[in-house]
Design a protein around this motif. Structure first.
Motif, PDB file in Angstrom:
ATOM      1  N   SER A 194       0.834  -1.203   0.000  1.00  0.00           N
ATOM      2  CA  SER A 194       0.000   0.000   0.000  1.00  0.00           C
ATOM      3  C   SER A 194       0.873   1.259   0.000  1.00  0.00           C
ATOM      4  O   SER A 194       1.665   1.464   0.918  1.00  0.00           O
ATOM      5  N   LYS A 195       0.723   2.089  -1.026  1.00  0.00           N
ATOM      6  CA  LYS A 195       1.536   3.330  -1.055  1.00  0.00           C
ATOM      7  C   LYS A 195       1.109   4.286   0.059  1.00  0.00           C
ATOM      8  O   LYS A 195       1.947   4.931   0.677  1.00  0.00           O
ATOM      9  N   GLY A 200      -9.004  -3.415  -3.593  1.00  0.00           N
ATOM     10  CA  GLY A 200      -9.451  -2.862  -2.311  1.00  0.00           C
ATOM     11  C   GLY A 200      -8.443  -2.926  -1.175  1.00  0.00           C
ATOM     12  O   GLY A 200      -8.784  -2.603  -0.034  1.00  0.00           O
ATOM     13  N   THR A 207      -5.792  -1.038  -0.224  1.00  0.00           N
ATOM     14  CA  THR A 207      -5.611   0.205   0.531  1.00  0.00           C
ATOM     15  C   THR A 207      -6.934   0.885   0.844  1.00  0.00           C
ATOM     16  O   THR A 207      -7.150   1.374   1.962  1.00  0.00           O
ATOM     17  N   GLU A 220     -12.423   2.471  -9.799  1.00  0.00           N
ATOM     18  CA  GLU A 220     -11.548   1.467 -10.426  1.00  0.00           C
ATOM     19  C   GLU A 220     -12.155   1.123 -11.781  1.00  0.00           C
ATOM     20  O   GLU A 220     -13.354   0.889 -11.865  1.00  0.00           O
ATOM     21  N   PHE A 221     -11.328   1.097 -12.836  1.00  0.00           N
ATOM     22  CA  PHE A 221     -11.928   0.857 -14.158  1.00  0.00           C
ATOM     23  C   PHE A 221     -11.801  -0.579 -14.662  1.00  0.00           C
ATOM     24  O   PHE A 221     -12.398  -0.926 -15.678  1.00  0.00           O
ATOM     25  N   ALA A 247      -1.190   4.354 -11.214  1.00  0.00           N
ATOM     26  CA  ALA A 247      -0.063   3.682 -11.875  1.00  0.00           C
ATOM     27  C   ALA A 247      -0.276   3.549 -13.385  1.00  0.00           C
ATOM     28  O   ALA A 247      -0.102   2.464 -13.954  1.00  0.00           O
TER      29      ALA A 247
HETATM   30  N1  SAM Z   1      -4.316   1.467  -4.920  1.00  0.00           N
HETATM   31  C1  SAM Z   1      -4.354   0.045  -4.936  1.00  0.00           C
HETATM   32  C2  SAM Z   1      -4.065  -0.454  -3.553  1.00  0.00           C
HETATM   33  O1  SAM Z   1      -3.144   0.051  -2.916  1.00  0.00           O
HETATM   34  O2  SAM Z   1      -4.768  -1.341  -3.090  1.00  0.00           O
HETATM   35  C3  SAM Z   1      -3.452  -0.512  -6.005  1.00  0.00           C
HETATM   36  C4  SAM Z   1      -3.681   0.191  -7.294  1.00  0.00           C
HETATM   37  S1  SAM Z   1      -2.854  -0.457  -8.681  1.00  0.00           S
HETATM   38  C5  SAM Z   1      -1.240   0.061  -8.451  1.00  0.00           C
HETATM   39  C6  SAM Z   1      -3.465   0.647  -9.885  1.00  0.00           C
HETATM   40  C7  SAM Z   1      -4.930   0.439 -10.194  1.00  0.00           C
HETATM   41  O3  SAM Z   1      -5.396   1.586 -10.869  1.00  0.00           O
HETATM   42  C8  SAM Z   1      -5.204  -0.755 -11.115  1.00  0.00           C
HETATM   43  O4  SAM Z   1      -6.159  -1.577 -10.519  1.00  0.00           O
HETATM   44  C9  SAM Z   1      -5.739  -0.108 -12.369  1.00  0.00           C
HETATM   45  O5  SAM Z   1      -6.737  -0.888 -13.018  1.00  0.00           O
HETATM   46  C10 SAM Z   1      -6.310   1.189 -11.828  1.00  0.00           C
HETATM   47  N2  SAM Z   1      -6.408   2.264 -12.831  1.00  0.00           N
HETATM   48  C11 SAM Z   1      -5.444   2.675 -13.685  1.00  0.00           C
HETATM   49  N3  SAM Z   1      -5.889   3.687 -14.446  1.00  0.00           N
HETATM   50  C12 SAM Z   1      -7.164   3.913 -14.044  1.00  0.00           C
HETATM   51  C13 SAM Z   1      -8.156   4.822 -14.452  1.00  0.00           C
HETATM   52  N4  SAM Z   1      -7.914   5.705 -15.431  1.00  0.00           N
HETATM   53  N5  SAM Z   1      -9.348   4.795 -13.838  1.00  0.00           N
HETATM   54  C14 SAM Z   1      -9.601   3.889 -12.859  1.00  0.00           C
HETATM   55  N6  SAM Z   1      -8.702   3.000 -12.432  1.00  0.00           N
HETATM   56  C15 SAM Z   1      -7.493   3.005 -13.020  1.00  0.00           C
END
Ligand code: SAM
Length: 219
Positions: A52-53, A80, A82, A97-98, A145
């Protein structure tokens, strides 16, 4: 006359985030149902900063300005990990989330969290969820990301209260795998300053390679 020694202020954890001991190790924790196999004592569950960042930003004592109970908009919620911790200590938490696959697990995490609202939406088109997300959210947490991370933060600035905070994790390799992370971060900071004042940045290296944590507020 000698100046008084300046004591650096330690940033405080939000209410609802505490340090608890799991298996003899002191860890950040929130109160809620486990989501990703993290240790739990039945009430509190460990928050793994390596997964988790935002967890890493808190471990690094970045001053997030978050005190607990805030309305949150989370961009890039994935399955989910974080955002479930955020929903444990925040108020209403909108999770964008897309990708359909992780969003299914996100729905599971939301089952025991009445304040967590998953939205299967693209964070680059905030107009598609503007009718759901209340305006003047207190905090935007972003971890998408993908290329164009500053632009996503700028596009979603419309939701943020004037005194709100953006907590942004920037992944250098998502912008350009061939460039030095420091150069990528400089560009992201410059673009971000179109709409935000950057309050603090910190490399998350101890937990996440080539990531920068940014705390900012709207200009
Ligand atoms: N934040 C999450 C956590 O800590 O549990 C991990 C996130 S992961 C590094 C990046 C997520 O961002 C991916 O699931 C990706 O599908 C989503 N994502 C990337 N671009 C997106 C966008 N334009 N809209 C919605 N979700 C996006």
């Amino acid at each position: 006359m000698p100046r008084p020694t300046e004591v650096p202020t330690m940033s405080e954890l939000p209410a609802g985030v505490e340090r608890h001991t799991f298996d003899g190790t002191d860890r950040l924790a929130t109160r809620g149902e486990p989501v990703y196999g993290e240790p739990t004592d039945g009430e509190w569950r460990a928050w793994n900063p390596n997964r988790s960042k935002l967890g890493a930003m808190l471990e690094l004592e970045m001053d997030t300005g978050v005190t607990g109970g805030e309305t949150a908009l989370y961009l890039g919620a994935a399955s989910g990990t974080t955002v479930s911790h955020v929903a444990d200590f925040a108020g209403p938490t909108y999770a964008v989330e897309f990708a359909a696959r992780p969003a299914r697990d996100l729905l599971d995490a939301a089952e025991s969290r009445p304040r967590l609202f998953p939205l299967l939406k693209d964070a680059r088109t905030p107009e598609t969820y503007a009718h759901v997300v209340e305006s003047d959210v207190d905090v935007i947490v972003q971890d998408v990301a993908t290329r164009g991370q500053a632009r996503v933060a700028l596009e979603n600035r419309r939701f943020l209260a004037d005194d709100g905070r953006l907590l942004l994790a920037v992944k250098a390799r998502s912008e350009d795998v061939t460039r030095e992370p420091a150069a990528v971060f400089a560009d992201v900071r410059e673009e971000l300053s179109e709409g935000y004042e950057i309050l603090e940045t910190e490399r998350l290296e101890a937990y996440h390679a080539d990531h920068l944590g940014i705390v900012a507020r709207p200009r």
